[in-house]
Design an enzyme around this catalytic site. Structure first.
Site, PDB file in Angstrom:
ATOM      1  N   LYS A  83      11.836  52.287 -67.121  1.00  0.00           N
ATOM      2  CA  LYS A  83      10.715  51.613 -67.790  1.00  0.00           C
ATOM      3  C   LYS A  83      11.090  51.357 -69.252  1.00  0.00           C
ATOM      4  O   LYS A  83      11.474  52.302 -69.967  1.00  0.00           O
ATOM      5  CB  LYS A  83       9.507  52.545 -67.705  1.00  0.00           C
ATOM      6  CG  LYS A  83       8.169  51.871 -67.718  1.00  0.00           C
ATOM      7  CD  LYS A  83       7.125  52.902 -67.299  1.00  0.00           C
ATOM      8  CE  LYS A  83       5.742  52.463 -67.618  1.00  0.00           C
ATOM      9  NZ  LYS A  83       4.793  53.555 -67.469  1.00  0.00           N
TER      10      LYS A  83
HETATM   11  C1  E4P Z   1       1.523  52.301 -67.017  1.00  0.00           C
HETATM   12  O1  E4P Z   1       2.559  52.468 -66.388  1.00  0.00           O
HETATM   13  C2  E4P Z   1       0.960  53.266 -67.953  1.00  0.00           C
HETATM   14  O2  E4P Z   1       1.484  54.550 -67.705  1.00  0.00           O
HETATM   15  C3  E4P Z   1      -0.528  53.436 -67.826  1.00  0.00           C
HETATM   16  O3  E4P Z   1      -1.098  52.689 -66.801  1.00  0.00           O
HETATM   17  C4  E4P Z   1      -1.265  53.513 -69.108  1.00  0.00           C
HETATM   18  O4  E4P Z   1      -2.633  53.668 -68.848  1.00  0.00           O
HETATM   19  P1  E4P Z   1      -3.710  54.189 -69.920  1.00  0.00           P
HETATM   20  O5  E4P Z   1      -4.147  53.022 -70.711  1.00  0.00           O
HETATM   21  O6  E4P Z   1      -4.812  54.750 -69.083  1.00  0.00           O
HETATM   22  O7  E4P Z   1      -2.998  55.230 -70.748  1.00  0.00           O
END
Ligand code: E4P
Length: 222
Positions: A83
């Site tokens: 990522k």
């Molecule tokens: C995506 O891969 C992120 O880890 C995640 O969806 C972030 O979400 P949040 O806005 O609830 O922290």
């Protein structure tokens, strides 16, 4: 649509795996930090529970560092997806690593034009953050729709991974918009199973069944 859990909590991941509808896992540095354990150890443990794609995020900012870390993570296990942040350096690193055959999840995507750039760079998936856009009075689901539309127009193979899901309604709206994957906290995933009419209907069926059994036993006794 595939369902991923957005968590590094091993108990939640085990519970999700047991239910049989979880196709993969996304983590991020905040989720890993919450567990207070070694990053590699955590990711490796997750790969033993879920056979699908497991996103492991870099915590570096330069292209060279991202290339180094991305190549390293990809060696750990074949189902690891690297990522990277949707920055200039991240998109550059995405192109190089994708050309090497490493699957890349481009995270922190907040605009359709960022999504176009990461598709051109060969990303395996893009992560538009729906909830965080809603938080600032923008329409997160609309972003997902626009990205799906653009990718269809040009036949990009990059998958749309709807992230930052806060409610079951987000999941429904992203499925209707054509997202390939939605990643969500365990709480949201668990709520997808519930409907009050299912509970009420089941209660009535079982009550009718019990009553019929008693009536049959009574008439046999006569
Ligand atoms: C995506 O891969 C992120 O880890 C995640 O969806 C972030 O979400 P949040 O806005 O609830 O922290």
């Amino acid at each position: 649509m595939k369902i991923f859990l957005d968590t590094a909590d091993l108990n939640e991941i085990r519970k999700g795996a047991a239910l049989g509808s979880v196709d993969g896992i996304t983590t991020n540095p905040s989720l890993i930090a919450k567990q207070g354990r070694d990053f590699k150890e955590m990711i490796m443990e997750i790969t033993t529970i879920i056979d699908g794609p497991i996103s492991a995020e870099v915590t570096t900012l330069t292209k060279e560092e991202m290339l180094r870390d991305g190549r390293e993570y990809a060696k750990w296990q074949k189902n690891i997806v690297v990522k990277l942040p949707t920055t200039r350096e991240g998109v550059e690193a995405c192109k190089i690593l994708s050309d090497e055959g490493i699957r890349i999840n481009m995270t922190l995507c907040f605009s359709p034009m960022q999504a176009l750039l990461v598709a051109k760079a060969g990303a395996w998936c893009v992560s538009p953050f729906v909830g965080r856009l809603d938080d600032i009075s923008s329409d997160g689901v609309e972003l997902v729709s626009q990205i799906v539309h653009i990718y269809q127009n040009y036949d990009y193979k990059t998958q749309v991974l709807a992230a930052s899901m806060r409610t079951p309604l987000h999941v429904l709206q992203c499925a209707l918009a054509g997202a390939h994957i939605a990643t969500m906290p365990f709480k949201v995933f668990d709520a997808l199973y519930d409907h009050p009419l299912t509970d009420k209907g089941l209660k009535n069926f079982l009550a009718d069944w019990e009553k019929a059994k008693k009536d049959m036993a009574k008439s046999k006794g006569k």
